[in-house]
Design a protein around this motif. Sequence first.
Motif, PDB file in Angstrom:
ATOM      1  N   ASP A 113       0.869  -1.178   0.000  1.00 49.85           N
ATOM      2  CA  ASP A 113       0.000   0.000   0.000  1.00 49.85           C
ATOM      3  C   ASP A 113       0.906   1.229   0.000  1.00 49.85           C
ATOM      4  O   ASP A 113       1.524   1.561   1.006  1.00 49.85           O
ATOM      5  N   TYR A 149      -1.609  -4.270  -3.237  1.00 52.53           N
ATOM      6  CA  TYR A 149      -2.207  -4.477  -1.916  1.00 52.53           C
ATOM      7  C   TYR A 149      -2.777  -3.159  -1.394  1.00 52.53           C
ATOM      8  O   TYR A 149      -2.224  -2.079  -1.649  1.00 52.53           O
ATOM      9  N   ARG A 150      -3.873  -3.261  -0.687  1.00 54.73           N
ATOM     10  CA  ARG A 150      -4.495  -2.091  -0.065  1.00 54.73           C
ATOM     11  C   ARG A 150      -4.867  -2.467   1.366  1.00 54.73           C
ATOM     12  O   ARG A 150      -5.612  -3.425   1.586  1.00 54.73           O
ATOM     13  N   CYS A 151      -4.360  -1.744   2.333  1.00 55.99           N
ATOM     14  CA  CYS A 151      -4.656  -2.067   3.724  1.00 55.99           C
ATOM     15  C   CYS A 151      -6.095  -1.662   4.063  1.00 55.99           C
ATOM     16  O   CYS A 151      -6.684  -0.797   3.409  1.00 55.99           O
ATOM     17  N   PRO A 152      -6.685  -2.280   5.093  1.00 58.35           N
ATOM     18  CA  PRO A 152      -8.073  -1.982   5.464  1.00 58.35           C
ATOM     19  C   PRO A 152      -8.311  -0.499   5.745  1.00 58.35           C
ATOM     20  O   PRO A 152      -9.364   0.037   5.387  1.00 58.35           O
ATOM     21  N   ASN A 155      -8.523   1.291   2.437  1.00 60.48           N
ATOM     22  CA  ASN A 155      -9.734   0.902   1.722  1.00 60.48           C
ATOM     23  C   ASN A 155     -10.967   1.547   2.346  1.00 60.48           C
ATOM     24  O   ASN A 155     -11.857   2.024   1.631  1.00 60.48           O
ATOM     25  N   MET A 172      -7.443  -5.943  -0.504  1.00 57.56           N
ATOM     26  CA  MET A 172      -7.065  -6.098   0.898  1.00 57.56           C
ATOM     27  C   MET A 172      -6.562  -7.502   1.202  1.00 57.56           C
ATOM     28  O   MET A 172      -5.892  -7.718   2.218  1.00 57.56           O
TER      29      MET A 172
END
Length: 222
Positions: A113, A149-152, A155, A172
Amino acid sequence: MVARPNTTDLTIGQMFAAPPDSPSPSRLPVDLGVESGRRGFLRGLGGLFLGAGAAIAAPTILTNPADAAPVSAPRRQLSFVSLHTNEKLKITYFNNGTYDRSALKDVNHMLRDWRTGEVGSMDPKLLDLLHQLRLRLRTDEPFQVISGYRCPKTNAMLASKSEGVATKSLHMEGKAIDIAMAGRQLSRIRQEALNLRLGGVGIYSRSGFVHVDTGRVRQWGV
């Protein structure tokens, strides 16, 4: 750059500040905030990621979910360039019948991210999907990465600002990536990804990228 197992070429670029909070209603939100060599690629884009399930219309289910098909290549290699950090990576992530753990860590770092720096765990099946896609595209050009990737936290922030971001995005889980590629039209990338039938495929022509994931086999976008 010479490719070999466990070898990376990471060139750290400058982190870019987040773009404006919300794009105009007529434009899809995307996760872009840097200049690229592709003319018009970033022109007029906002600063939001698109969720793995985001679509202009409801996704069309093509078939039942399926695991990635076996990849026969004994040595699997991928190349990436981040359009946000300018980092580059060329690496052999699978060799001698097994995934290289060290190489997978390098891939995880590369596809982290970029907003928070948080590193996720990318699905090896997604890497195999990209490997097969590269072979179908018949090119050694790197995948241009818009979002991996994307962290919570990221997001949730993006989802609160746009209905186009899925609250349960596959980004995520490290099972989705938004890409483009020099010398290959988005329409062809989309079609070859659809031909693989290994997951979801969404095209965002205005924004200049194709979304692929290892979720249900489906398609969306224009």
